[in-house]
Design a protein around this motif. Sequence first.
Motif, mmCIF file in Angstrom:
data_model
loop_
_atom_site.group_PDB
_atom_site.id
_atom_site.type_symbol
_atom_site.label_atom_id
_atom_site.label_comp_id
_atom_site.label_asym_id
_atom_site.label_seq_id
_atom_site.Cartn_x
_atom_site.Cartn_y
_atom_site.Cartn_z
ATOM 1 N N PHE A 292 -58.428 -9.336 87.437
ATOM 2 C CA PHE A 292 -58.317 -10.718 87.894
ATOM 3 C C PHE A 292 -57.883 -10.739 89.361
ATOM 4 O O PHE A 292 -56.837 -10.210 89.717
ATOM 5 N N GLU A 293 -58.703 -11.358 90.183
ATOM 6 C CA GLU A 293 -58.427 -11.381 91.619
ATOM 7 C C GLU A 293 -57.113 -12.087 91.925
ATOM 8 O O GLU A 293 -56.368 -11.693 92.815
ATOM 9 N N ASP A 294 -56.819 -13.171 91.175
ATOM 10 C CA ASP A 294 -55.587 -13.932 91.409
ATOM 11 C C ASP A 294 -54.431 -13.450 90.533
ATOM 12 O O ASP A 294 -53.378 -14.072 90.496
ATOM 13 N N ARG A 295 -54.629 -12.327 89.800
ATOM 14 C CA ARG A 295 -53.591 -11.723 88.948
ATOM 15 C C ARG A 295 -53.012 -12.746 87.969
ATOM 16 O O ARG A 295 -51.805 -12.816 87.744
ATOM 17 N N ASP A 296 -53.907 -13.559 87.385
ATOM 18 C CA ASP A 296 -53.488 -14.618 86.468
ATOM 19 C C ASP A 296 -52.935 -14.016 85.173
ATOM 20 O O ASP A 296 -53.670 -13.407 84.388
ATOM 21 N N LYS A 297 -51.633 -14.199 84.949
ATOM 22 C CA LYS A 297 -50.972 -13.604 83.786
ATOM 23 C C LYS A 297 -51.466 -14.233 82.485
ATOM 24 O O LYS A 297 -51.674 -13.538 81.483
ATOM 25 N N GLU A 298 -51.669 -15.558 82.488
ATOM 26 C CA GLU A 298 -52.089 -16.259 81.271
ATOM 27 C C GLU A 298 -53.476 -15.811 80.825
ATOM 28 O O GLU A 298 -53.719 -15.573 79.640
#
Length: 333
Positions: A292-298
């Motif tokens: 995930f490029e935005d490092r989205d944890k969810e």
Amino acid sequence: MSGIETRTAHGLFQAIDSNFSDKNQSARPIITMQFVELCGSKEVKDLLVKRSGEVKLADDEDGSVRLLNAASHEVTTPADLLERIMLAKGRRATEATDKNGVSSRSHAVCQIQIKGHRRGVLTLIDCAGSERKHDSMYHSSERQKESAEINASLYALKECIRARASKNKRIPFRSSSLTRILKESFERDGARLCVIACAAPNATDTEHTMETLKTVASIVGVDDQIKEEKAHAVTSQKLESRPAILVPKQWDHEHLKKFLAHKKMNRVQLNETHDGKALMKMSVPQMRAHLFEDRDKELAQKLFNFLRKENDRVSKIQRKEREILKKERKGRV
């Protein structure tokens, strides 16, 4: 490990109580304990004191190895022994890794001395877990160095146990601090050694469980007895008429892409090397960092859960297929 410690503490004092009556208290042995951790290849720390000085290993005249500068405490009841064990374990070095949030980064050594008309020693060692190269590839250089030292000490342990089993006169116990502490267990007549492995029951950890069992089998020298058999194919005509159902770790790149599209996980960034097996080995932090490029944890957690649910769903179907095959075979007999 706590269950083993509890049973050991109660069993030890019950044995002493049964052999030494109230009238024979003068002959009752004294029980003392030391608790240290082995960090890296040489560092030894005392866990029974807040600020430990340097603990050194020294060969004694009777062939044992002493823990110099390590505090020694007399214990008189099972509760007293367990309390000190819990205190020491609370000071043990741990570090969060991708596979374990409280991974032990040291070997914990609890040595219980029985001093009376005869001397005895019981050494309980909770080894730091070995790690495969793939599991540690995302660690910092410091964590990777720790993993290499842990694996090296476990290899030394394996060599010593094998040498003892083959009745080799020369046991290479000086290869590591871990094996030096166990010198008496390797060399003294009548000494007993036991290796216990912790295996996870859930299907998603099957690969790691198999590696754990192989490691223990290698340590105790019975790895030549391991037999791996391929599962028999289901022969029912009804089952043969439909395509094979695969668990996620069997998916190729294209199969994985179709699954993600079906689940509308369009923000997952795959490269050509990513397949189902690669993603099933990833933890949530690894997915965040690499998919995930935005490092989205969810979203990373959502993807992780999707893959596990699909794995459980397919595994359940495969179990039913095996039951059908088993019934078919019984019907043919």
